[in-house]
Design a protein around this motif. Structure first.
Motif, PDB file in Angstrom:
ATOM      1  N   THR A  93       0.821  -1.206   0.000  1.00 41.39           N
ATOM      2  CA  THR A  93       0.000   0.000   0.000  1.00 41.39           C
ATOM      3  C   THR A  93       0.852   1.251   0.000  1.00 41.39           C
ATOM      4  N   HIS A 110     -12.437  -4.615  13.549  1.00 40.47           N
ATOM      5  CA  HIS A 110     -13.844  -4.939  13.303  1.00 40.47           C
ATOM      6  C   HIS A 110     -14.713  -4.046  14.183  1.00 40.47           C
ATOM      7  N   THR A 111     -15.533  -3.223  13.536  1.00 41.83           N
ATOM      8  CA  THR A 111     -16.378  -2.278  14.284  1.00 41.83           C
ATOM      9  C   THR A 111     -17.592  -2.953  14.904  1.00 41.83           C
ATOM     10  N   PHE A 167      -9.182  -8.064  -3.424  1.00 43.58           N
ATOM     11  CA  PHE A 167      -8.335  -7.837  -2.242  1.00 43.58           C
ATOM     12  C   PHE A 167      -7.233  -8.898  -2.181  1.00 43.58           C
ATOM     13  N   ASN A 223     -11.813 -12.132  12.558  1.00 42.61           N
ATOM     14  CA  ASN A 223     -11.632 -12.560  11.171  1.00 42.61           C
ATOM     15  C   ASN A 223     -12.993 -12.985  10.627  1.00 42.61           C
ATOM     16  N   MET A 273     -14.810  -6.998   8.689  1.00 37.24           N
ATOM     17  CA  MET A 273     -13.498  -6.573   9.164  1.00 37.24           C
ATOM     18  C   MET A 273     -12.848  -5.679   8.119  1.00 37.24           C
ATOM     19  N   HIS A 274     -11.876  -4.890   8.577  1.00 35.83           N
ATOM     20  CA  HIS A 274     -11.023  -4.175   7.639  1.00 35.83           C
ATOM     21  C   HIS A 274      -9.629  -4.114   8.230  1.00 35.83           C
ATOM     22  N   PHE A 275      -8.676  -3.694   7.417  1.00 38.80           N
ATOM     23  CA  PHE A 275      -7.281  -3.668   7.842  1.00 38.80           C
ATOM     24  C   PHE A 275      -6.782  -2.238   7.887  1.00 38.80           C
ATOM     25  N   GLU A 276      -5.955  -1.962   8.871  1.00 42.73           N
ATOM     26  CA  GLU A 276      -5.296  -0.672   8.983  1.00 42.73           C
ATOM     27  C   GLU A 276      -3.851  -0.847   8.519  1.00 42.73           C
ATOM     28  N   ARG A 317      -5.933  -5.983  12.207  1.00 45.16           N
ATOM     29  CA  ARG A 317      -7.260  -6.373  11.751  1.00 45.16           C
ATOM     30  C   ARG A 317      -8.265  -5.684  12.682  1.00 45.16           C
ATOM     31  N   ASN A 346      -1.293  -5.317   2.649  1.00 50.91           N
ATOM     32  CA  ASN A 346      -1.659  -4.508   3.807  1.00 50.91           C
ATOM     33  C   ASN A 346      -0.451  -3.998   4.591  1.00 50.91           C
TER      34      ASN A 346
END
Length: 432
Positions: A2, A369-370, A116, A379, A383-386, A367, A77
């Motif tokens: 990224t 997850h809100t 992705f 997982n 989820m999303h990755f920072e 990883r 990522n």
């Protein structure tokens, strides 16, 4: 990789850094020379896999791995600043696998729509090419008869080519590689086209999810944690989750339910005793998951025996299959490790994922997850990755700073991740 710029802050640890974790991180800092020497000794005896990623959970009183992936799928990522580390480590890894090679065949998962994942393949190709290797991508897609170009959101593109076999060698058109680098976890089984070839395949196909078991990995990890704890005078429980295994389970037919219930009960009581020993005022929980497979499928949280006895049909159906619709017949029950790290506003729970090439930590991310809590599997869909989380490498602690300072927390992550890597190395050696 990224292009996002890393942030300057480490995610917030919502529990006070006191008690066991303070002792753990302080102990790791104090014993750094002994730790690094021990790792060098161990990896000389048992070489590391070519690459690996480890999911960690930081409870504030315990820091432990909960999953180890030998076919990591998140190289995209990692932050841009970690590309040089990845390139140098890959050169070391491939020099050992095939010293005279300049050609690598990369075999990915059979996806064309999961962009992705394909960004990960593009990032991995970039690392290999920057390390000085010619790379072609050989696809296992059954209906691929001609090269296919896939354009990616990042602006990169991938050329997927059908695998071809001639005698005991495999490659793609006009490309005869020295070895095959698998980025396919073989959940659907071992491809016949790769059986019995004379080129090296790394990681070995025996470590694909059609054969590999998480319980075997964590048996190796348990031994590693005990050896490491004895070396630096540390209670191994602080870095090692309890686990048990059930071997004959059919969730739809409700077979093996007594095994599940009995083992969950034993684990919950074992965790309660440790919580009592360390004065931890938290509710123990257990994660039940498929003993093989990835992608976060076939996972549930159990806080009591009733949670595994009272599954409704929808829940049993969800637990009955994992990736590629493979039936779940074996499960691992693992001590649940809270994650008390959060990212953003409002706070979202997060867990670190550490990436390694050969024996070297090359980066990581969180990883996030809100929609999940501190005692749940992150997982999962949503989820999303920072890609901006690890602001400093995991191998440069600063003893002049507090144990929870960013470089020291990341060093602790790197140490525990390398313990899981060593367990994976021993697992690989056991398969010959």
């Amino acid at each position: 990789m990224t292009q996002a710029e890393p942030v300057s802050t480490v995610p917030h640890l919502t529990t006070a850094l006191t008690g066991p974790l303070l002792h753990l991180e302080a102990r790791l800092l104090h014993a750094q020379v002994a730790i690094e020497g021990w790792f060098r000794e161990q990896f000389r005896a048992t070489p590391a896999p070519v690459y690996c990623s480890v999911d960690l959970r930081n409870a504030g009183f315990k820091l432990a791995p909960v999953d180890t992936n030998l076919f990591p799928a998140g190289f995209n990522n990692l932050g841009e600043r970690f590309l040089p580390l990845c390139v140098q480590a890959m050169q070391v890894a491939l020099e050992r696998v095939c010293p005279r090679t300049s050609r690598v065949l990369l075999v990915p998962e059979s996806h064309t729509r999961n962009l992705f994942y394909l960004e990960n393949v593009a990032a991995l190709r970039r690392i290999l090419e920057a390390a000085g290797y010619a790379v072609r991508i050989g696809s296992l897609l059954p209906d691929l008869t001609e090269p296919q170009v896939v354009d990616l959101p990042s602006g990169a593109s991938l050329r997927l080519e059908p695998l071809r076999r001639q005698g005991n060698r495999v490659g793609v058109a006009d490309f005869d590689p020295c070895f095959v680098l698998l980025n396919n976890d073989l959940s659907a089984g071992r491809p016949a086209i790769l059986e019995g070839i004379e080129q090296a395949i790394v990681p070995p196909m025996a470590l694909g999810w059609d054969q590999r078991r998480k319980s075997e990995h964590f048996r190796h990890y348990h031994a590693v944690a005990r050896e490491f704890g004895a070396r630096i005078d540390l209670d191994p429980w602080l870095i090692d989750p309890f686990f048990r295994q059930c071997g004959q389970v059919d969730f739809l037919a409700r077979e093996g339910e007594d095994c599940l219930a009995a083992n969950v009960e034993v684990l919950l009581e074992s965790i309660r005793l440790k919580y009592r020993e360390y004065g931890i005022d938290r509710e123990p929980f257990v994660i039940v998951k498929a003993d093989a497979g990835s992608y976060g499928m076939g996972v549930m949280t159990a806080r009591s025996v009733d949670d595994v006895r009272d599954l409704n049909r929808k829940e049993r159906k969800r637990m009955a299959a994992s990736k590629d619709s493979q039936a779940v017949t074996q499960v691992i029950m693992q001590e649940g490790v809270y994650t008390f790290e959060t990212v953003g506003e409002p706070p979202a729970v997060a867990e670190p994922v550490v990436y390694m090439i050969d024996q070297h930590v090359v980066g990581g991310f969180y990883r996030v997850h809100t929609g999940r809590g501190a005692d749940e599997n992150l997982n999962a869909p949503g989820m999303h990755f920072e890609p901006l989380a690890f602001v400093e490498p995991c191998n440069t602690p600063d003893c002049a700073k507090a144990p929870d300072a960013a470089p020291n927390r990341f060093y602790a992550y790197g140490v525990v991740a390398r313990l899981a890597l060593l367990a994976a190395a021993r697992e690989m050696a056991a398969h010959g």
